[in-house]
Design a protein around this motif. Structure first.
Motif, PDB file in Angstrom:
ATOM      1  N   LEU A   1      36.353   2.807 -58.847  1.00  0.00           N
ATOM      2  CA  LEU A   1      36.548   1.947 -60.016  1.00  0.00           C
ATOM      3  C   LEU A   1      35.805   2.498 -61.225  1.00  0.00           C
ATOM      4  O   LEU A   1      35.638   1.806 -62.237  1.00  0.00           O
TER       5      LEU A   1
ATOM      6  N   ASP B   1      41.018  10.301 -57.892  1.00  0.00           N
ATOM      7  CA  ASP B   1      41.002   9.407 -56.735  1.00  0.00           C
ATOM      8  C   ASP B   1      42.359   9.467 -56.058  1.00  0.00           C
ATOM      9  O   ASP B   1      43.393   9.623 -56.710  1.00  0.00           O
ATOM     10  N   TRP B   2      42.307   9.284 -54.739  1.00  0.00           N
ATOM     11  CA  TRP B   2      43.508   9.355 -53.921  1.00  0.00           C
ATOM     12  C   TRP B   2      44.318   8.074 -54.047  1.00  0.00           C
ATOM     13  O   TRP B   2      45.505   8.040 -53.779  1.00  0.00           O
TER      14      TRP B   2
ATOM     15  N   ASP C   1      31.306  10.472 -53.952  1.00  0.00           N
ATOM     16  CA  ASP C   1      30.729   9.239 -53.405  1.00  0.00           C
ATOM     17  C   ASP C   1      31.747   8.804 -52.349  1.00  0.00           C
ATOM     18  O   ASP C   1      32.727   8.134 -52.659  1.00  0.00           O
TER      19      ASP C   1
ATOM     20  N   ASN D   1      44.326  13.862 -53.639  1.00  0.00           N
ATOM     21  CA  ASN D   1      43.260  14.172 -52.690  1.00  0.00           C
ATOM     22  C   ASN D   1      42.290  15.159 -53.345  1.00  0.00           C
ATOM     23  O   ASN D   1      42.732  16.156 -53.941  1.00  0.00           O
ATOM     24  N   PHE D   2      40.987  14.918 -53.212  1.00  0.00           N
ATOM     25  CA  PHE D   2      40.038  15.848 -53.832  1.00  0.00           C
ATOM     26  C   PHE D   2      40.113  17.258 -53.239  1.00  0.00           C
ATOM     27  O   PHE D   2      39.577  18.200 -53.796  1.00  0.00           O
TER      28      PHE D   2
ATOM     29  N   MET E   1      44.272   5.522 -47.666  1.00  0.00           N
ATOM     30  CA  MET E   1      43.694   5.496 -49.015  1.00  0.00           C
ATOM     31  C   MET E   1      44.806   5.682 -50.045  1.00  0.00           C
ATOM     32  O   MET E   1      44.774   5.113 -51.111  1.00  0.00           O
TER      33      MET E   1
ATOM     34  N   GLN F   1      39.190  -1.613 -52.069  1.00  0.00           N
ATOM     35  CA  GLN F   1      39.987  -1.334 -50.874  1.00  0.00           C
ATOM     36  C   GLN F   1      39.578  -2.242 -49.712  1.00  0.00           C
ATOM     37  O   GLN F   1      40.406  -2.774 -48.994  1.00  0.00           O
TER      38      GLN F   1
ATOM     39  N   GLY G   1      32.562   3.419 -61.718  1.00  0.00           N
ATOM     40  CA  GLY G   1      31.198   2.975 -62.018  1.00  0.00           C
ATOM     41  C   GLY G   1      30.244   4.122 -62.359  1.00  0.00           C
ATOM     42  O   GLY G   1      29.559   4.095 -63.379  1.00  0.00           O
ATOM     43  N   HIS G   2      30.214   5.152 -61.511  1.00  0.00           N
ATOM     44  CA  HIS G   2      29.311   6.279 -61.776  1.00  0.00           C
ATOM     45  C   HIS G   2      29.742   7.015 -63.049  1.00  0.00           C
ATOM     46  O   HIS G   2      28.907   7.389 -63.871  1.00  0.00           O
TER      47      HIS G   2
HETATM   48  C1  LIG Z   1      32.885   4.650 -52.611  1.00  0.00           C
HETATM   49  S1  LIG Z   1      34.320   4.733 -53.558  1.00  0.00           S
HETATM   50  C2  LIG Z   1      33.789   5.431 -55.069  1.00  0.00           C
HETATM   51  C3  LIG Z   1      33.205   4.432 -56.014  1.00  0.00           C
HETATM   52  C4  LIG Z   1      32.856   4.982 -57.380  1.00  0.00           C
HETATM   53  N1  LIG Z   1      31.807   5.963 -57.306  1.00  0.00           N
HETATM   54  C5  LIG Z   1      32.468   3.864 -58.330  1.00  0.00           C
HETATM   55  O1  LIG Z   1      31.339   3.879 -58.831  1.00  0.00           O
HETATM   56  O2  LIG Z   1      33.307   2.993 -58.589  1.00  0.00           O
HETATM   57  C6  LIG Z   1      35.162   6.052 -52.820  1.00  0.00           C
HETATM   58  C7  LIG Z   1      36.503   6.382 -53.444  1.00  0.00           C
HETATM   59  O3  LIG Z   1      36.872   7.677 -52.959  1.00  0.00           O
HETATM   60  C8  LIG Z   1      38.264   7.704 -52.806  1.00  0.00           C
HETATM   61  N2  LIG Z   1      38.552   8.792 -51.865  1.00  0.00           N
HETATM   62  C9  LIG Z   1      38.212   8.868 -50.563  1.00  0.00           C
HETATM   63  N3  LIG Z   1      38.659  10.026 -50.046  1.00  0.00           N
HETATM   64  C10 LIG Z   1      39.267  10.703 -51.051  1.00  0.00           C
HETATM   65  C11 LIG Z   1      39.911  11.965 -51.146  1.00  0.00           C
HETATM   66  N4  LIG Z   1      40.029  12.766 -50.095  1.00  0.00           N
HETATM   67  N5  LIG Z   1      40.386  12.337 -52.346  1.00  0.00           N
HETATM   68  C12 LIG Z   1      40.265  11.527 -53.439  1.00  0.00           C
HETATM   69  N6  LIG Z   1      39.693  10.312 -53.395  1.00  0.00           N
HETATM   70  C13 LIG Z   1      39.184   9.913 -52.224  1.00  0.00           C
HETATM   71  C14 LIG Z   1      38.621   6.327 -52.304  1.00  0.00           C
HETATM   72  O4  LIG Z   1      39.963   6.030 -52.595  1.00  0.00           O
HETATM   73  C15 LIG Z   1      37.619   5.443 -53.082  1.00  0.00           C
HETATM   74  O5  LIG Z   1      38.216   4.936 -54.245  1.00  0.00           O
END
Ligand SMILES: C[S@@+](CC[C@H](N)C(=O)[O-])C[C@H]1O[C@@H](n2cnc3c(N)ncnc32)[C@H](O)[C@@H]1O
Length: 309
Positions: free
Chosen positions: A31, A51-52, A99, A77-78, A126, A106, A33-34
């Protein structure tokens, strides 16, 4: 708007922000935040947020639109960061952030299937365009394969009996989140981790989520690409939420931060291995008591970081 409290925010801002006015990549934008905090801290910084999850990207876009052209967005996907950077013609980065795991958005939406406390389909993708949901995975795996997933990704001791019971039920009826959680409740006792009582289904849900999204493979892949993505002097920061991820990150850092590995009695180096990174966190950084009280999710977070030489 749904709330996701960014974990270890002060620590992330200090370490991720390696250079004033730099170009940063948030590989798990969530979302936002960071990223929002970094863009506020440094009015000249630019961020690429990836983000995925298409819904997360939409929410983050709305939240970060006040920063105008300083932010770029990419849904995907990252694993594909290199391609995304090439397509957007972006330079190597001054700071990379991951992160890992899922966001509150989710987790709290029962229809996404991540929560054992909310009723919904056993989805857990995801990215909703992925071919296989967690339920499909269960249907397609043998009992033994399912057991290995629950054992390896969930570190669940009762994996064998859980796998057998899940497959028995899956033969007779469709599984949803609450049904799955009820099956596990009959087998596993509630347990504690770091003084907090956890639901018996925690470990099995974690395992199915990791398998559905290939999370460990994605992490290993991007760790392999990390050296190529960073400028010299750039920092890369990872926040992980379970020991499997943390171990993978720790091993990669140990390897990068080590120079020549020739035996001591060799007169000269033959391995040609050079130290590529400085380890910025000899011990993982964890959340303090105050943060854990305000945000229980932070209790299992571990932050590790490196600087590219
Ligand atoms: C813990 S949250 C991140 C929160 C974010 N740092 C914030 O402050 O709002 C993790 C996010 O990583 C995404 N994610 C997980 N695996 C991923 C991937 N392989 N590629 C891209 N995004 C991914 C998820 O969809 C999720 O939105």
């Amino acid at each position: 708007m749904l709330h996701h409290i960014p974990v270890l925010l002060t620590e992330v801002l200090t370490i991720w922000h390696a250079k004033k006015g730099g170009f940063y990549i948030d590989g798990t934008l969530g979302l936002g935040g960071h990223s929002e905090a970094l863009l506020k801290k440094d009015p000249e910084a630019q961020v690429l947020g990836i983000d995925w999850d298409p819904q997360s990207i939409e929410i983050a876009k709305e939240r970060l639109k006040k920063f105008g052209s300083r932010v770029f967005f990419a849904q995907g996907n990252f694993k594909n960061i290199k391609k995304i950077m090439e397509n957007l013609k972006l330079p190597k980065t001054d700071g990379l952030l991951f992160d890992l795991g899922i966001s509150s958005l989710q987790l709290e939406n029962g229809m996404r299937g991540f929560s054992f406390q909310k009723n919904g389909p056993l989805d857990m993708r995801m990215d909703p365009s992925l071919d296989q949901t967690a339920e499909d995975l269960i249907q397609n795996l043998s009992i033994e394969e399912l057991e290995q997933i629950i054992k390896n990704y969930g570190e669940e001791k009762k994996a064998k009996i859980i796998a057998r019971e899940i497959k028995n039920h899956a033969l007779k009826t469709r599984l949803d989140t609450l049904k799955l959680s009820q099956i596990i409740l009959k087998i596993v006792q509630p347990f504690k981790s770091k003084g907090v009582s956890l639901h018996p289904a925690t470990r099995t849900f974690q395992a199915l989520r990791i398998a559905t999204n290939n999370e460990l493979e994605n992490l290993k892949f991007i760790l392999g690409e990390t050296p190529d993505l960073l400028q010299s002097g750039a920092h890369s920061v990872w926040i992980s939420f379970h020991s499997l991820e943390d171990r993978i990150i720790k091993n990669a850092i140990r390897d990068w931060a080590q120079g020549c590995i020739c035996p001591k009695d060799f007169p000269q180096c033959v391995c040609q291995k050079h130290k590529e990174f400085i380890n910025l966190t000899r011990k993982a950084i964890v959340a303090g008591e105050k943060e854990v009280l305000q945000n229980p999710r932070s209790r299992s977070a571990k932050l590790r970081a490196v600087e590219k030489i």
